[in-house]
Scaffold this motif. Structure first.
Motif, PDB file in Angstrom:
ATOM      1  N   ASP A  44       1.061  -1.444  -0.140  1.00  0.00           N
ATOM      2  CA  ASP A  44      -0.505   0.493   0.311  1.00  0.00           C
ATOM      3  C   ASP A  44       0.838   1.254   0.753  1.00  0.00           C
ATOM      4  N   VAL A  45       0.960   2.106  -1.266  1.00  0.00           N
ATOM      5  CA  VAL A  45       1.791   3.673  -1.039  1.00  0.00           C
ATOM      6  C   VAL A  45       0.733   4.435  -0.552  1.00  0.00           C
ATOM      7  N   GLY A  46       2.018   5.334   0.217  1.00  0.00           N
ATOM      8  CA  GLY A  46       1.183   6.589   0.816  1.00  0.00           C
ATOM      9  C   GLY A  46      -0.224   5.920   1.473  1.00  0.00           C
ATOM     10  N   SER A  47       0.511   4.921   2.610  1.00  0.00           N
ATOM     11  CA  SER A  47      -0.156   4.273   3.644  1.00  0.00           C
ATOM     12  C   SER A  47      -1.271   4.695   3.982  1.00  0.00           C
ATOM     13  N   GLY A  48      -0.344   6.196   4.803  1.00  0.00           N
ATOM     14  CA  GLY A  48      -0.689   7.531   5.472  1.00  0.00           C
ATOM     15  C   GLY A  48      -1.611   6.631   7.494  1.00  0.00           C
ATOM     16  N   ASP A  51      -5.189   3.261   7.217  1.00  0.00           N
ATOM     17  CA  ASP A  51      -6.972   1.973   7.369  1.00  0.00           C
ATOM     18  C   ASP A  51      -7.414   1.463   6.585  1.00  0.00           C
ATOM     19  N   PHE A  52      -6.623   1.441   4.912  1.00  0.00           N
ATOM     20  CA  PHE A  52      -6.783   1.064   4.069  1.00  0.00           C
ATOM     21  C   PHE A  52      -6.141  -0.710   3.721  1.00  0.00           C
ATOM     22  N   ALA A  53      -4.767  -0.278   4.677  1.00  0.00           N
ATOM     23  CA  ALA A  53      -3.640  -1.315   4.237  1.00  0.00           C
ATOM     24  C   ALA A  53      -3.970  -2.466   6.667  1.00  0.00           C
ATOM     25  N   ARG A  54      -5.552  -2.085   6.952  1.00  0.00           N
ATOM     26  CA  ARG A  54      -5.598  -2.925   7.949  1.00  0.00           C
ATOM     27  C   ARG A  54      -6.437  -3.749   7.268  1.00  0.00           C
ATOM     28  N   LEU A  55      -7.592  -3.202   5.702  1.00  0.00           N
ATOM     29  CA  LEU A  55      -8.513  -3.325   5.663  1.00  0.00           C
ATOM     30  C   LEU A  55      -7.906  -4.617   4.838  1.00  0.00           C
ATOM     31  N   LEU A  56      -6.818  -4.792   3.510  1.00  0.00           N
ATOM     32  CA  LEU A  56      -5.811  -5.018   3.282  1.00  0.00           C
ATOM     33  C   LEU A  56      -5.367  -6.994   3.829  1.00  0.00           C
ATOM     34  N   ALA A  57      -5.033  -6.262   4.973  1.00  0.00           N
ATOM     35  CA  ALA A  57      -4.533  -7.552   6.325  1.00  0.00           C
ATOM     36  C   ALA A  57      -5.908  -8.613   6.459  1.00  0.00           C
ATOM     37  N   SER A  58      -7.158  -8.409   6.046  1.00  0.00           N
ATOM     38  CA  SER A  58      -7.901  -9.606   6.613  1.00  0.00           C
ATOM     39  C   SER A  58      -7.879 -10.264   5.221  1.00  0.00           C
ATOM     40  N   ARG A  59      -7.394 -10.143   4.532  1.00  0.00           N
ATOM     41  CA  ARG A  59      -7.419 -11.079   2.952  1.00  0.00           C
ATOM     42  C   ARG A  59      -5.543 -11.583   2.730  1.00  0.00           C
ATOM     43  N   ALA A  60      -4.425 -10.990   3.308  1.00  0.00           N
ATOM     44  CA  ALA A  60      -3.131 -11.138   2.078  1.00  0.00           C
ATOM     45  C   ALA A  60      -2.934 -11.798   3.523  1.00  0.00           C
ATOM     46  N   ALA A  62       0.538 -10.894   4.636  1.00  0.00           N
ATOM     47  CA  ALA A  62       1.664  -9.708   4.313  1.00  0.00           C
ATOM     48  C   ALA A  62       1.357  -8.322   3.891  1.00  0.00           C
ATOM     49  N   VAL A  63       1.175  -7.116   4.862  1.00  0.00           N
ATOM     50  CA  VAL A  63       0.506  -6.148   3.700  1.00  0.00           C
ATOM     51  C   VAL A  63       2.192  -5.209   4.493  1.00  0.00           C
ATOM     52  N   PRO A  82      -0.581  -5.730  16.925  1.00  0.00           N
ATOM     53  CA  PRO A  82       0.699  -5.703  16.288  1.00  0.00           C
ATOM     54  C   PRO A  82       0.248  -7.310  15.988  1.00  0.00           C
ATOM     55  N   ALA A  83      -1.046  -7.881  16.235  1.00  0.00           N
ATOM     56  CA  ALA A  83      -0.974  -8.990  15.915  1.00  0.00           C
ATOM     57  C   ALA A  83      -1.472  -9.174  14.344  1.00  0.00           C
ATOM     58  N   ALA A  84      -1.815  -8.602  14.057  1.00  0.00           N
ATOM     59  CA  ALA A  84      -1.953  -8.082  12.526  1.00  0.00           C
ATOM     60  C   ALA A  84      -0.909  -8.210  11.477  1.00  0.00           C
ATOM     61  N   PRO A  85      -1.101  -8.907   9.989  1.00  0.00           N
ATOM     62  CA  PRO A  85       0.134  -9.463   9.235  1.00  0.00           C
ATOM     63  C   PRO A  85      -0.153  -8.068   8.546  1.00  0.00           C
ATOM     64  N   VAL A  86       0.455  -6.515   9.278  1.00  0.00           N
ATOM     65  CA  VAL A  86       0.934  -5.859   8.275  1.00  0.00           C
ATOM     66  C   VAL A  86       2.067  -5.039   9.097  1.00  0.00           C
ATOM     67  N   THR A  87       2.844  -3.905   8.388  1.00  0.00           N
ATOM     68  CA  THR A  87       3.849  -3.175   8.960  1.00  0.00           C
ATOM     69  C   THR A  87       4.030  -1.636   7.784  1.00  0.00           C
ATOM     70  N   PHE A  88       4.753  -1.048   7.881  1.00  0.00           N
ATOM     71  CA  PHE A  88       4.774   0.386   7.738  1.00  0.00           C
ATOM     72  C   PHE A  88       6.097   0.518   8.209  1.00  0.00           C
ATOM     73  N   THR A  89       6.322   1.198   7.062  1.00  0.00           N
ATOM     74  CA  THR A  89       8.001   1.907   7.202  1.00  0.00           C
ATOM     75  C   THR A  89       8.112   3.591   5.999  1.00  0.00           C
TER      76      THR A  89
END
Length: 218
Positions: A44-48, A51-60, A62-63, A82-89
């Motif tokens: 997710d580019v420009g993840s801010g 919000d949308f990255a967390r929605l993607l995590a319901s299907r992915a 890793a996000v 913290p348990a969600a498969p999402v990382t932000f950089t």
């Protein structure tokens, strides 16, 4: 209409400041409908605020979310389980994306902050064969059809703000605290450059000053 529009938009901005709602989030469910039910990796580019990255995590599996603003990235991390498969950089999506490929790449109201053709080329490079790119972007109105859509969007925007805020003044959502920039490309410019970079891409103008782009890599 072009001389009256700036005055109307200033009044709308004043109204929106006290009755905010996230125009980008309005398209999140639509974006999900363009994607497979399950996929392995998403970018997710420009993840801010995430919000949308967390929605993607319901299907992915890793996000990965990337954004240039360290403040909003910190906020995204704080809002994410913290348990969600999402990382932000924090980073420049055209230079610092973790190596792909990604089955899904999304970009919401961010691509106008980048060199447009370079961004699409970068996304194409990181997208896996069979993968899907979904972009929600903003454009500068120019044509008569653009202004007709704007004319419809203005009262629709007021109505949505009243519905979402129940007629009351409301605080600005976290997703709307990132720095913004006005679009410089017209929709015709976007279509021309997108078709050069991504043959077969599907683009449509939408309400609320947005357009959508969907491209499947074969």
């Amino acid at each position: 209409m072009t001389t009256l529009l700036p005055r109307i938009m200033r009044a709308l901005d004043q109204f929106h400041a006290t009755h905010p709602w996230d125009h980008n989030a309005h398209y999140h469910r639509w974006m999900l409908r363009q994607l497979p039910r399950r996929f392995n990796r998403a970018l997710d580019v420009g993840s801010g605020s995430g919000d949308f990255a967390r929605l993607l995590a319901s299907r992915a599996g890793a996000v990965h979310g990337i954004d240039v603003d360290p403040t909003i990235v910190d906020r995204a991390r704080g809002l994410t389980d913290p348990a969600a498969p999402v990382t932000f950089t924090v980073g420049d999506a055209l230079k610092e994306v973790p190596p792909g490929p990604y089955e899904v790449i999304t970009c919401v109201a961010t691509i106008h902050h980048m060199p447009f053709s370079d961004a699409l080329t970068c996304f194409r490079y990181h997208l896996a064969p069979g993968g899907t790119l979904v972009v929600v972007g903003v454009y500068r109105p120019q044509s008569l059809s653009d202004y007709l859509i704007v004319a419809v969007a203005i009262p629709a925007n007021v109505a949505m703000a009243c519905i979402k805020n129940k007629g009351r003044k409301a605080p600005r959502p976290a997703s709307m605290t990132a720095p913004t920039r006005s679009a410089t490309m017209t929709f015709a410019d976007v279509v021309r450059d997108a078709h050069q970079a991504l043959p077969g891409a599907r683009l449509y103008r939408r309400l609320f000053w947005r357009y959508t782009l969907v491209w499947h890599r074969h």
